[in-house]
Enzyme design. Structure first.
Site, PDB file in Angstrom:
ATOM      1  N   GLY A 101     101.844 -12.112 156.415  1.00 35.56           N
ATOM      2  CA  GLY A 101     101.172 -13.683 157.705  1.00 35.56           C
ATOM      3  C   GLY A 101      99.812 -13.767 157.824  1.00 35.56           C
ATOM      4  O   GLY A 101      99.571 -13.716 156.539  1.00 35.56           O
ATOM      5  N   ALA A 102      99.572 -14.444 158.406  1.00 39.30           N
ATOM      6  CA  ALA A 102      97.776 -14.650 158.395  1.00 39.30           C
ATOM      7  C   ALA A 102      97.073 -13.859 158.487  1.00 39.30           C
ATOM      8  O   ALA A 102      96.199 -14.067 158.243  1.00 39.30           O
ATOM      9  CB  ALA A 102      97.816 -15.892 159.199  1.00 39.30           C
ATOM     10  N   GLY A 149      97.569 -10.621 157.522  1.00 37.42           N
ATOM     11  CA  GLY A 149      97.805  -9.250 156.634  1.00 37.42           C
ATOM     12  C   GLY A 149      98.472  -9.361 155.271  1.00 37.42           C
ATOM     13  O   GLY A 149      99.816 -10.377 156.312  1.00 37.42           O
ATOM     14  N   THR A 150      98.690  -8.234 155.358  1.00 36.53           N
ATOM     15  CA  THR A 150     100.515  -8.024 154.743  1.00 36.53           C
ATOM     16  C   THR A 150     100.941  -6.486 155.355  1.00 36.53           C
ATOM     17  O   THR A 150     100.407  -5.694 155.288  1.00 36.53           O
ATOM     18  CB  THR A 150     100.050  -7.609 152.802  1.00 36.53           C
ATOM     19  OG1 THR A 150      99.783  -9.118 152.243  1.00 36.53           O
ATOM     20  CG2 THR A 150     101.618  -7.883 152.500  1.00 36.53           C
ATOM     21  N   ASP A 153     100.016 -14.307 170.888  1.00 37.02           N
ATOM     22  CA  ASP A 153     100.396 -15.168 170.185  1.00 37.02           C
ATOM     23  C   ASP A 153     102.380 -14.220 169.866  1.00 37.02           C
ATOM     24  O   ASP A 153     103.098 -14.436 169.152  1.00 37.02           O
ATOM     25  CB  ASP A 153      99.690 -14.443 168.393  1.00 37.02           C
ATOM     26  CG  ASP A 153     100.160 -14.934 167.697  1.00 37.02           C
ATOM     27  OD1 ASP A 153     100.747 -16.032 167.682  1.00 37.02           O
ATOM     28  OD2 ASP A 153      99.984 -14.561 166.331  1.00 37.02           O
TER      29      ASP A 153
HETATM   30  N1  ATP Z   1     107.093  -3.140 161.993  1.00 34.31           N
HETATM   31  C1  ATP Z   1     107.626  -3.541 160.764  1.00 34.31           C
HETATM   32  N2  ATP Z   1     108.580  -2.851 160.536  1.00 34.31           N
HETATM   33  C2  ATP Z   1     108.956  -4.042 159.501  1.00 34.31           C
HETATM   34  N3  ATP Z   1     109.114  -4.901 159.456  1.00 34.31           N
HETATM   35  C3  ATP Z   1     107.282  -5.715 160.052  1.00 34.31           C
HETATM   36  C4  ATP Z   1     106.646  -4.669 161.200  1.00 34.31           C
HETATM   37  N4  ATP Z   1     106.186  -5.795 161.442  1.00 34.31           N
HETATM   38  C5  ATP Z   1     106.277  -7.257 160.709  1.00 34.31           C
HETATM   39  N5  ATP Z   1     106.937  -7.054 159.163  1.00 34.31           N
HETATM   40  C6  ATP Z   1     107.530  -7.606 158.958  1.00 34.31           C
HETATM   41  O1  ATP Z   1     106.254  -8.279 157.929  1.00 34.31           O
HETATM   42  C7  ATP Z   1     106.147  -9.701 157.624  1.00 34.31           C
HETATM   43  C8  ATP Z   1     104.962 -10.054 158.003  1.00 34.31           C
HETATM   44  O2  ATP Z   1     104.802  -9.873 159.229  1.00 34.31           O
HETATM   45  P1  ATP Z   1     103.573 -10.892 160.068  1.00 34.31           P
HETATM   46  O3  ATP Z   1     103.348 -10.314 161.443  1.00 34.31           O
HETATM   47  O4  ATP Z   1     102.172  -9.694 159.082  1.00 34.31           O
HETATM   48  O5  ATP Z   1     103.751 -11.615 160.129  1.00 34.31           O
HETATM   49  P2  ATP Z   1     104.092 -13.215 160.869  1.00 34.31           P
HETATM   50  O6  ATP Z   1     103.860 -12.715 161.984  1.00 34.31           O
HETATM   51  O7  ATP Z   1     104.967 -13.766 160.593  1.00 34.31           O
HETATM   52  O8  ATP Z   1     102.608 -13.896 160.453  1.00 34.31           O
HETATM   53  P3  ATP Z   1     101.656 -14.361 161.132  1.00 34.31           P
HETATM   54  O9  ATP Z   1     100.206 -12.476 161.389  1.00 34.31           O
HETATM   55  O10 ATP Z   1     100.580 -14.993 161.020  1.00 34.31           O
HETATM   56  O11 ATP Z   1     101.491 -13.765 163.030  1.00 34.31           O
HETATM   57  C9  ATP Z   1     107.482 -10.063 159.064  1.00 34.31           C
HETATM   58  O12 ATP Z   1     108.802 -10.890 158.144  1.00 34.31           O
HETATM   59  C10 ATP Z   1     107.464  -9.081 160.101  1.00 34.31           C
HETATM   60  O13 ATP Z   1     109.108  -8.922 160.121  1.00 34.31           O
END
Ligand code: ATP
Length: 551
Positions: free
Chosen positions: A17-18, A20-21, A142
């Site tokens: 995501g924006a 982190g990873t 968010d």
């Molecule tokens: N606790 C978790 N368990 C399993 N998968 C997760 C978890 N948290 C996040 N993810 C997965 O990791 C991926 C990236 O998550 P992240 O929150 O960094 O991105 P995002 O929410 O799509 O973007 P942004 O942070 O920019 O809004 C997503 O596909 C999300 O479904």
């Protein structure tokens, strides 16, 4: 595998995501007292490694440490639990429960909109999560379908869990090195955030309004070619009710999307209102439930003391409006050069100071790249205002690093470093599910476990149809009981019923044969029609005779 702290090993990238990873990771050893959940060796967790730009920002680091206790304390059945916060060298990471399910954005894209009842029930759970966090003074900021993960409940039902709590808050650093106007995703941003006005928990309620609209229609209410256009619509356009949205649900959406944050309901009242709507718009609603749903507006009472977003009012911290120069015209603080807006893009940081197309501004050198992480300013060599003395973040950071001093530092071969190569899937050993789910909720359909989704995505070509996950193992059925009433005819499909009906027909035919003059007629060789007419005449004569007798 790459170690994070001494306690975790990163195994596989789950997504980026924006901010982190996110990695699937494994617990190496039980975490220390600072962790909210110590965990067991071998347990699988999700770890969000914050982007380097954030990890290098002294203000973010300080916030990360300061808010550690708030994030770790935030527990609710509909919130993805943060188990630990790791600071190691230049690395900041959040350790979370691993949720085995897709996010709501992907689910919506693959399965289409929800029913009004499903939408109301799902969002009522999100409102529950917000009510708990707002009560603790934490505003999400968010809210969007991508930040809702769909776990599977015990009965196979969908169980939404809100994630990325506090990330917007961490990323929205007040430091002098960063001058973000807001952190959020344009399609979901409240008017006051877009304008840089003071923000409260009401921004999350606005996000709920957008999500309600999107879940029931399949798209967010405000769309446009550019982020700027979308933000303008949040400020000036009133959404119209789509014909597919029932009146009571629309009342809730309309209240959540009020431009004036003081008129939006509190999260507690929103949850109550949504459950009232769900009960009143379904096919099984009683007249009283339908009546209550129509009067839902009376339940949507605003929060008299909404939780404030720290520093968003232009005062403390010197960011937000203050950094932008007061109640600035939104066109001055938004990237006019933003092009090809994707409503589902990741969280964006829209800059206050960057001139669109200019240095440091969107589209300009040093400005945002192609991904959604925009306007990350260059990190200065030293901490702000450090002077000769030490900035508080340095002291805190050192203390945090000291806590991890026994961290095993490994120099990995680039081939072995998962950060430098495409991640390889490693089989995960069986483990306890990270989440102990609450009682089952009715509707909507089941989410597909993440592992299945990822495996499916790797196959060519990708299947078009949504495949439900394997159904949970059922208890064996108890042996069938014989009916206590053997003469009951359950229907013609039943053998017993058929035989019984045939028996009745045979008896009836025999009685007709014996008790009517049918035998003699057949013997006389009359046709069936003649026999019927004669029979009819005979009955008519009999009635006429009877009539004459009584005269
Ligand atoms: N606790 C978790 N368990 C399993 N998968 C997760 C978890 N948290 C996040 N993810 C997965 O990791 C991926 C990236 O998550 P992240 O929150 O960094 O991105 P995002 O929410 O799509 O973007 P942004 O942070 O920019 O809004 C997503 O596909 C999300 O479904």
């Amino acid at each position: 595998m790459r170690p994070v702290g001494s306690k975790y090993l990163l195994e596989e990238v789950l997504g980026r995501g924006a901010t982190g990873t996110v990695w699937r990771a494994r617990q190496r050893e039980t975490a220390g007292a600072e962790a909210a959940v110590p965990g067991q060796p071998g347990e699988t967790v999700a770890i969000k490694v914050l982007k380097e730009e954030l990890a290098h920002d002294p203000d973010v680091v300080m916030r990360f440490l300061r808010e550690r206790s708030v994030l770790l304390r935030l527990t609710h059945p509909n919130i993805v639990r943060t188990r630990d916060l790791v600071v190691e060298g230049d690395l900041l990471a959040l350790v979370m429960d691993l949720i085995d399910g897709p996010d709501l954005h992907r689910y919506l894209r693959e399965n289409g909109p929800f029913s009004p009842v499903g939408t109301a029930l799902l969002m009522a759970q999100i409102a529950d999560a917000l009510a708990a966090s707002h009560h603790d003074g934490v505003v999400h900021r968010d809210l969007k379908p991508a930040n809702v993960l769909l776990a599977t409940g015990p009965g196979g039902e969908m169980h939404p869990m809100l994630t990325d709590f506090g990330i917007a808050r961490l990323a929205d650093s007040p430091g002098q090195t960063r001058t973000h106007e807001f952190v959020g995703t344009p399609a979901y941003v409240a008017p006051e955030s877009a304008e840089g006005r003071p923000q409260t928990s009401a921004v999350d309620i606005y996000g709920c309004g957008i999500m309600l609209y999107e879940l029931v229609t399949g798209r967010p209410p405000f769309a446009g070619e550019t982020a700027l256009e979308v933000l303008h619509k949040h400020l000036s356009e009133e959404p119209r009710r789509p014909t597919t949205v029932p009146e009571p649900l629309w009342t809730v959406i309309e209240h959540c999307l009020r431009k004036n944050p003081d008129q939006r309901p509190s999260a507690v009242n929103l949850a109550h209102g949504l459950r009232t709507v769900a009960a009143g718009v379904g096919v099984h609603a009683s007249p009283a439930q339908a009546e209550a749903a129509l009067g839902v507006a009376a339940l949507l009472i605003p929060d008299p003391a909404p939780a404030a977003v720290p520093g968003s009012g232009g005062g403390g911290g010197g960011h937000g409006v203050g950094a932008a120069g007061g109640d600035a015209d939104p066109t001055q603080v938004l990237p006019t050069g933003a092009s090809a807006y994707d409503p589902n893009a990741a969280t964006a940081f829209l800059p206050a100071g960057g001139v669109p197309g200019g240095p440091g501004g969107p589209g300009g050198p040093g400005g945002p790249g192609e991904d959604a992480t925009r306007a990350m300013p260059p990190v200065p060599p030293g901490p702000p205002g450090a002077g000769d003395g030490e900035h508080p973040w340095q002291t805190q950071l050192r203390a945090a690093r000291d806590r991890n001093e026994h961290t095993q530092v490994q120099y990995l071969d680039p081939e072995d470093d998962p950060l430098r190569r495409r991640p390889q899937r490693r089989p995960a050993p069986p483990q306890e599910p990270a989440y102990a789910p609450p009682p089952p909720q009715p509707e909507p359909p089941r989410p597909q476990p993440r592992r299945q989704q990822q495996q499916r995505r790797r196959q060519e070509p990708p299947p078009q149809r949504y495949e439900p996950p394997p159904t949970p193992r059922r208890e064996p059925r108890p042996p069938r009981q014989r009916s206590a009433n053997p003469m009951r005819i359950p229907g013609l499909g039943c053998l017993k019923g058929c035989l019984f009906s045939i028996l009745i027909l045979v008896v009836a035919a025999w009685l007709i044969w014996e008790l009517t003059p049918l035998q003699s007629w057949v013997a006389e060789g009359k046709s069936l029609w003649q026999a019927t007419v004669d029979g009819f005449n005979q009955v008519t004569d009999w009635f006429s005779e009877l009539g004459r007798t009584f005269e």
